[in-house]
Design a protein around this motif. Sequence first.
Motif, PDB file in Angstrom:
ATOM      1  N   ARG A 218       8.852  30.823  21.320  1.00 56.17           N
ATOM      2  CA  ARG A 218       8.513  32.212  21.646  1.00 56.17           C
ATOM      3  C   ARG A 218       9.682  32.871  22.357  1.00 56.17           C
ATOM      4  NH1 ARG A 218       2.498  32.559  21.921  1.00 56.17           N
ATOM      5  NH2 ARG A 218       1.794  30.467  21.419  1.00 56.17           N
TER       6      ARG A 218
ATOM      7  N   ASP B 142      11.090  17.519  17.498  1.00 49.23           N
ATOM      8  CA  ASP B 142      10.879  18.794  16.826  1.00 49.23           C
ATOM      9  C   ASP B 142      10.462  19.843  17.845  1.00 49.23           C
ATOM     10  OD1 ASP B 142      11.205  18.088  13.968  1.00 49.23           O
ATOM     11  OD2 ASP B 142       9.581  16.709  14.429  1.00 49.23           O
ATOM     12  N   VAL B 143      10.795  21.079  17.538  1.00 50.78           N
ATOM     13  CA  VAL B 143      10.449  22.191  18.425  1.00 50.78           C
ATOM     14  C   VAL B 143       9.308  22.973  17.795  1.00 50.78           C
ATOM     15  CG1 VAL B 143      11.273  24.329  19.478  1.00 50.78           C
ATOM     16  CG2 VAL B 143      12.772  22.333  19.361  1.00 50.78           C
ATOM     17  N   PHE B 144       8.253  23.175  18.579  1.00 52.01           N
ATOM     18  CA  PHE B 144       7.076  23.915  18.129  1.00 52.01           C
ATOM     19  C   PHE B 144       6.843  25.087  19.067  1.00 52.01           C
ATOM     20  CE2 PHE B 144       6.497  19.471  17.069  1.00 52.01           C
ATOM     21  CZ  PHE B 144       6.158  19.528  15.737  1.00 52.01           C
ATOM     22  N   ASP B 145       6.094  26.042  18.601  1.00 52.50           N
ATOM     23  CA  ASP B 145       5.655  27.165  19.430  1.00 52.50           C
ATOM     24  C   ASP B 145       6.812  27.887  20.118  1.00 52.50           C
ATOM     25  OD1 ASP B 145       3.013  26.538  18.763  1.00 52.50           O
ATOM     26  OD2 ASP B 145       2.906  25.084  20.393  1.00 52.50           O
TER      27      ASP B 145
ATOM     28  N   ARG C  22       4.418  14.698  18.238  1.00 52.13           N
ATOM     29  CA  ARG C  22       3.422  15.577  17.630  1.00 52.13           C
ATOM     30  C   ARG C  22       3.258  15.318  16.134  1.00 52.13           C
ATOM     31  NH1 ARG C  22       2.918  22.089  18.434  1.00 52.13           N
ATOM     32  NH2 ARG C  22       1.267  22.412  16.941  1.00 52.13           N
ATOM     33  N   MET C  23       4.363  15.074  15.452  1.00 52.17           N
ATOM     34  CA  MET C  23       4.297  14.784  14.015  1.00 52.17           C
ATOM     35  C   MET C  23       4.406  13.276  13.796  1.00 52.17           C
ATOM     36  SD  MET C  23       6.540  17.848  12.355  1.00 52.17           S
ATOM     37  CE  MET C  23       6.250  17.269  10.712  1.00 52.17           C
TER      38      MET C  23
ATOM     39  N   TYR D 188      17.496  23.079   9.282  1.00 51.86           N
ATOM     40  CA  TYR D 188      17.232  21.724   9.758  1.00 51.86           C
ATOM     41  C   TYR D 188      18.391  20.793   9.401  1.00 51.86           C
ATOM     42  CZ  TYR D 188      14.854  17.359  10.705  1.00 51.86           C
ATOM     43  OH  TYR D 188      14.518  16.126  11.202  1.00 51.86           O
TER      44      TYR D 188
ATOM     45  N   SER E   1       8.638  18.096  21.153  1.00 51.17           N
ATOM     46  CA  SER E   1       7.838  16.879  21.097  1.00 51.17           C
ATOM     47  C   SER E   1       8.421  15.905  20.090  1.00 51.17           C
ATOM     48  CB  SER E   1       6.400  17.223  20.690  1.00 51.17           C
ATOM     49  OG  SER E   1       5.653  16.051  20.487  1.00 51.17           O
TER      50      SER E   1
ATOM     51  N   ALA F 206       9.336  27.087  24.579  1.00 46.38           N
ATOM     52  CA  ALA F 206       9.051  26.266  23.408  1.00 46.38           C
ATOM     53  C   ALA F 206       8.448  24.942  23.848  1.00 46.38           C
ATOM     54  CB  ALA F 206      10.329  26.011  22.617  1.00 46.38           C
TER      55      ALA F 206
END
Length: 105
Positions: free
Chosen positions: A56, A51-54, A77-78, A35, A74, A71
């Motif tokens: 795959r 941020d990048v989530f999920d 999201r946080m 990071y 968002s 991916a």
Amino acid sequence: FGVSSFELEIGEDFYESCKLFEEEIVPSNLPALIYAAKVAKKPFTLGKGPDVFDLRVSRDSAANERIRVSALASDSRMVNIKNYPKFTTGKQHIKEVKLYLDVHP
């Protein structure tokens, strides 16, 4: 203006055993180091997202040597971090997402 800087002290001792370093210190600190490398390019604008989530990665069945990456990116999201309700994000519009393999951006 100004120059941003930061320091990360990791580990338990100045001279760590290789076993402890490789099995505990690196796995628990590598996400923070990645990071930090990510936001080093623009520390004043990237530090709070997106941020990048999920994330795959899978083989593309239609092509032998291609991979498929998907991916969710968002900036909202946080929105709040636990115990820090005034630490808000979610005000940036995401224009694009770039993927780098084997090279630093």
